[in-house]
Design a protein around this motif. Structure first.
Motif, mmCIF file in Angstrom:
data_model
loop_
_atom_site.group_PDB
_atom_site.id
_atom_site.type_symbol
_atom_site.label_atom_id
_atom_site.label_comp_id
_atom_site.label_asym_id
_atom_site.label_seq_id
_atom_site.Cartn_x
_atom_site.Cartn_y
_atom_site.Cartn_z
ATOM 1 N N ARG A 301 0.857 -1.187 0.000
ATOM 2 C CA ARG A 301 0.000 0.000 0.000
ATOM 3 C C ARG A 301 0.898 1.244 0.000
ATOM 4 O O ARG A 301 2.101 1.163 0.262
ATOM 5 N N THR A 302 0.280 2.393 -0.255
ATOM 6 C CA THR A 302 0.999 3.664 -0.227
ATOM 7 C C THR A 302 0.279 4.623 0.714
ATOM 8 O O THR A 302 -0.920 4.866 0.553
ATOM 9 N N ALA A 303 0.995 5.143 1.704
ATOM 10 C CA ALA A 303 0.415 6.078 2.661
ATOM 11 C C ALA A 303 0.127 7.420 1.999
ATOM 12 O O ALA A 303 0.651 7.722 0.921
ATOM 13 N N TRP A 304 -0.660 8.246 2.675
ATOM 14 C CA TRP A 304 -1.017 9.547 2.096
ATOM 15 C C TRP A 304 0.200 10.447 1.931
ATOM 16 O O TRP A 304 0.192 11.378 1.113
ATOM 17 N N THR A 305 1.269 10.153 2.637
ATOM 18 C CA THR A 305 2.504 10.914 2.487
ATOM 19 C C THR A 305 3.321 10.457 1.277
ATOM 20 O O THR A 305 4.332 11.075 0.944
ATOM 21 N N GLY A 306 2.905 9.366 0.659
ATOM 22 C CA GLY A 306 3.661 8.787 -0.452
ATOM 23 C C GLY A 306 4.596 7.668 -0.029
ATOM 24 O O GLY A 306 5.212 7.016 -0.881
ATOM 25 N N ALA A 307 4.708 7.433 1.273
ATOM 26 C CA ALA A 307 5.594 6.384 1.776
ATOM 27 C C ALA A 307 4.985 5.009 1.520
ATOM 28 O O ALA A 307 3.776 4.816 1.659
ATOM 29 N N PRO A 308 5.815 4.027 1.144
ATOM 30 C CA PRO A 308 5.296 2.678 0.889
ATOM 31 C C PRO A 308 5.031 1.926 2.193
ATOM 32 O O PRO A 308 5.704 2.129 3.207
ATOM 33 N N ILE A 309 4.039 1.040 2.156
ATOM 34 C CA ILE A 309 3.730 0.151 3.275
ATOM 35 C C ILE A 309 3.764 -1.273 2.744
ATOM 36 O O ILE A 309 3.109 -1.581 1.746
ATOM 37 N N ILE A 310 4.532 -2.129 3.390
ATOM 38 C CA ILE A 310 4.590 -3.546 3.032
ATOM 39 C C ILE A 310 4.155 -4.345 4.257
ATOM 40 O O ILE A 310 4.732 -4.208 5.337
ATOM 41 N N TYR A 311 3.145 -5.175 4.083
ATOM 42 C CA TYR A 311 2.496 -5.830 5.219
ATOM 43 C C TYR A 311 2.364 -7.326 4.970
ATOM 44 O O TYR A 311 1.862 -7.757 3.929
ATOM 45 N N ARG A 312 2.818 -8.107 5.920
ATOM 46 C CA ARG A 312 2.650 -9.565 5.878
ATOM 47 C C ARG A 312 1.623 -9.942 6.950
ATOM 48 O O ARG A 312 1.921 -9.917 8.153
ATOM 49 N N PRO A 313 0.411 -10.278 6.543
ATOM 50 C CA PRO A 313 -0.679 -10.479 7.512
ATOM 51 C C PRO A 313 -0.638 -11.838 8.202
ATOM 52 O O PRO A 313 -1.365 -12.767 7.848
ATOM 53 N N LEU A 314 0.209 -11.950 9.186
ATOM 54 C CA LEU A 314 0.271 -13.129 10.039
ATOM 55 C C LEU A 314 0.520 -12.690 11.467
ATOM 56 O O LEU A 314 1.595 -12.159 11.788
ATOM 57 N N HIS A 315 -0.473 -12.871 12.326
ATOM 58 C CA HIS A 315 -0.370 -12.489 13.731
ATOM 59 C C HIS A 315 -1.040 -13.562 14.569
ATOM 60 O O HIS A 315 -2.173 -13.957 14.284
ATOM 61 N N THR A 316 -0.366 -14.033 15.589
ATOM 62 C CA THR A 316 -1.001 -14.958 16.516
ATOM 63 C C THR A 316 -1.867 -14.185 17.502
ATOM 64 O O THR A 316 -1.762 -12.962 17.636
ATOM 65 N N ALA A 317 -2.747 -14.899 18.185
ATOM 66 C CA ALA A 317 -3.627 -14.272 19.166
ATOM 67 C C ALA A 317 -2.825 -13.819 20.390
ATOM 68 O O ALA A 317 -1.699 -14.265 20.616
ATOM 69 N N TRP A 318 -3.410 -12.923 21.156
ATOM 70 C CA TRP A 318 -2.768 -12.478 22.396
ATOM 71 C C TRP A 318 -3.822 -12.293 23.480
ATOM 72 O O TRP A 318 -5.005 -12.060 23.193
ATOM 73 N N GLU A 319 -3.387 -12.423 24.712
ATOM 74 C CA GLU A 319 -4.278 -12.205 25.856
ATOM 75 C C GLU A 319 -3.442 -11.803 27.057
ATOM 76 O O GLU A 319 -2.452 -12.467 27.382
ATOM 77 N N ILE A 320 -3.824 -10.731 27.708
ATOM 78 C CA ILE A 320 -3.115 -10.260 28.885
ATOM 79 C C ILE A 320 -3.688 -10.931 30.130
ATOM 80 O O ILE A 320 -4.882 -11.224 30.212
ATOM 81 N N SER A 321 -2.843 -11.184 31.096
ATOM 82 C CA SER A 321 -3.267 -11.836 32.335
ATOM 83 C C SER A 321 -4.201 -10.929 33.134
ATOM 84 O O SER A 321 -4.032 -9.703 33.159
ATOM 85 N N ARG A 322 -5.157 -11.540 33.797
ATOM 86 C CA ARG A 322 -6.054 -10.777 34.681
ATOM 87 C C ARG A 322 -5.293 -10.209 35.872
ATOM 88 O O ARG A 322 -5.742 -9.263 36.516
ATOM 89 N N ASP A 323 -4.129 -10.796 36.168
ATOM 90 C CA ASP A 323 -3.341 -10.350 37.321
ATOM 91 C C ASP A 323 -2.301 -9.304 36.954
ATOM 92 O O ASP A 323 -1.593 -8.806 37.839
ATOM 93 N N HIS A 324 -2.191 -8.971 35.680
ATOM 94 C CA HIS A 324 -1.199 -7.978 35.270
ATOM 95 C C HIS A 324 -1.543 -6.612 35.860
ATOM 96 O O HIS A 324 -2.722 -6.269 36.034
ATOM 97 N N HIS A 325 -0.529 -5.828 36.151
ATOM 98 C CA HIS A 325 -0.748 -4.492 36.717
ATOM 99 C C HIS A 325 -1.671 -3.654 35.838
ATOM 100 O O HIS A 325 -2.537 -2.925 36.357
#
Length: 401
Positions: A301-325
């Protein structure tokens, strides 16, 4: 709609800056954002509007990076927290069918109507004001508050905020994603992979198909396996992933020829116990025995500034602990603002910019106004009281974190 915050300097009533109630200002600003069309790659006007508002609210520093992301800073203490929203929205292709025009920003029946009202200009506006309110209330001693408003989230989860973190060398201790959660505390979300499968055949004239190999027929068996894989996933108890075929195409020398290539596009949503290896094993099983290959897509993709964006769509799930600060601080802030402890937590089915923050090792929580099921839909609308409540929650969290 009067809210209250408590600080060491006494009780502060209302959403106030310099002793003036800014509830109406916040809603007007949110309306202004909704009225600006800011489709992915076209966020320049909304970015500059946000930057101007931050400056008028007395932010200590406001910058727009090379990709077009806006970053506002208040304070300079060691404890740093980042509030992240994206500025882009999906397009509108059925404007004439909306009950209220999608770029009117009209408030009616207790809702702010329009594209982006839920996803996610209401949460964005609430965070912009919350930092200024916290500063005015004396709640930021020893802290740095960053408010980021990033580009191209709809197509490229996390790329905008990842770029900003790298360009400005930011290392916040905590982050809040202001995506819509109906003002519930979101403790995580599913992972995502966007996958391309291709089959190869051999071209031949359609009058003599026996001389070729039809790549579409080669794909047919794979499609059956994709469907069965999703059925198996849906049978799992508790949180479960999904696999959807979202696009199919074929290539041939003409309409009178056997297709030599077929391609399908898959959207795979993953739960916390699934890894990249899980995905690899699944895909290899799906294409086994066929003349086929698979790969994670690469999006350009190309941002509105003209800068290129290259994206690899692979993300694992995440979950924060209920006990985290951060979780406990969020629960305490919620309890103070709403007068009761949260009855439940949100776990988003969709992906957000949190993927980049979590990958960077930044503890992250989600909270934002609006029903996320209304995002991307006709008649998108956000409850006004949720916008105001979210602003109070963000301000309160700044003090407690």
């Amino acid at each position: 709609m009067e809210k209250s915050l408590t600080s060491g300097k006494g009780r502060i009533r209302g959403l106030k800056i310099d002793r003036r109630d800014v509830s109406a200002e916040l809603l007007t600003f949110t309306q202004q954002l909704v009225r600006i069309k800011s489709f992915s790659g076209q966020e320049e006007q909304v970015a500059k509007t946000i930057a101007s508002k931050m400056e008028s609210l007395g932010y200590d520093e406001v910058r727009i990076d090379s990709l077009g992301n806006v970053l506002g800073r208040i304070g300079s203490g060691k404890q740093a927290v980042l509030f992240e929203s994206h500025t882009d929205t999906v397009r509108v292709h059925d404007e004439d069918l909306w009950d209220i025009p999608p770029f009117s920003g009209e408030i009616k029946d207790g809702f702010l109507w329009g594209r982006g009202s839920v996803d996610m200009k209401s949460g964005l506006a609430a965070s912009v004001y919350a930092a200024a309110i916290a500063k005015d209330a004396g709640l930021i001693s020893g802290k740095t508050i960053y408010v980021s408003c990033s580009v191209f989230e709809e197509d490229c989860d996390g790329e905008g905020i990842k770029h900003m973190l790298n360009e400005y060398r930011l290392e916040p201790g905590y982050a809040v994603i202001c995506e819509p959660s109906a003002n519930l505390i979101a403790v995580g979300h599913k992972g995502k992979a966007q996958i391309i499968i291709k089959t190869k055949g051999a071209s031949a004239h359609s009058s003599a198909p026996e001389k070729g190999v039809n790549a579409v027929y080669e794909m047919a068996e794979i499609i059956q396996r994709v469907e069965q894989t999703n059925r198996n996933l849906m049978k799992k108890k508790g949180r479960r992933g999904t696999l959807v075929l979202s696009r199919i195409s074929s290539t041939g020398v003409s309409l009178n020829a056997v297709p030599s290539e077929c391609e399908i596009y898959l959207d795979r949503r993953m739960v916390p116990d699934e890894t990249e290896q899980t995905l690899q094993n699944e895909m290899e099983k799906i294409i086994a025995g066929n003349n086929a290959t698979w790969e994670i897509d690469t999006i350009h993709r190309t941002a509105w500034t003209g800068a290129p964006i290259i994206y690899r769509p692979l993300h694992t799930a995440w979950e924060i602990s209920r006990d985290h600060h951060l979780t406990r601080s969020s629960v305490n802030a919620y309890t103070e603002v709403f007068g009761r402890a949260p009855q439940k937590f949100e776990f988003w089915d969709f992906s957000t910019n949190a993927v980049a923050l979590v990958d960077a090792g930044i503890p992250t929580i989600g909270f934002g106004p609006g029903e996320h099921k209304l995002a991307h839909m006709r008649n998108e609308r956000c409850a006004v009281n949720q916008i105001l409540d979210a602003c109070v929650f963000y301000s309160r969290l700044i003090e407690m974190i």
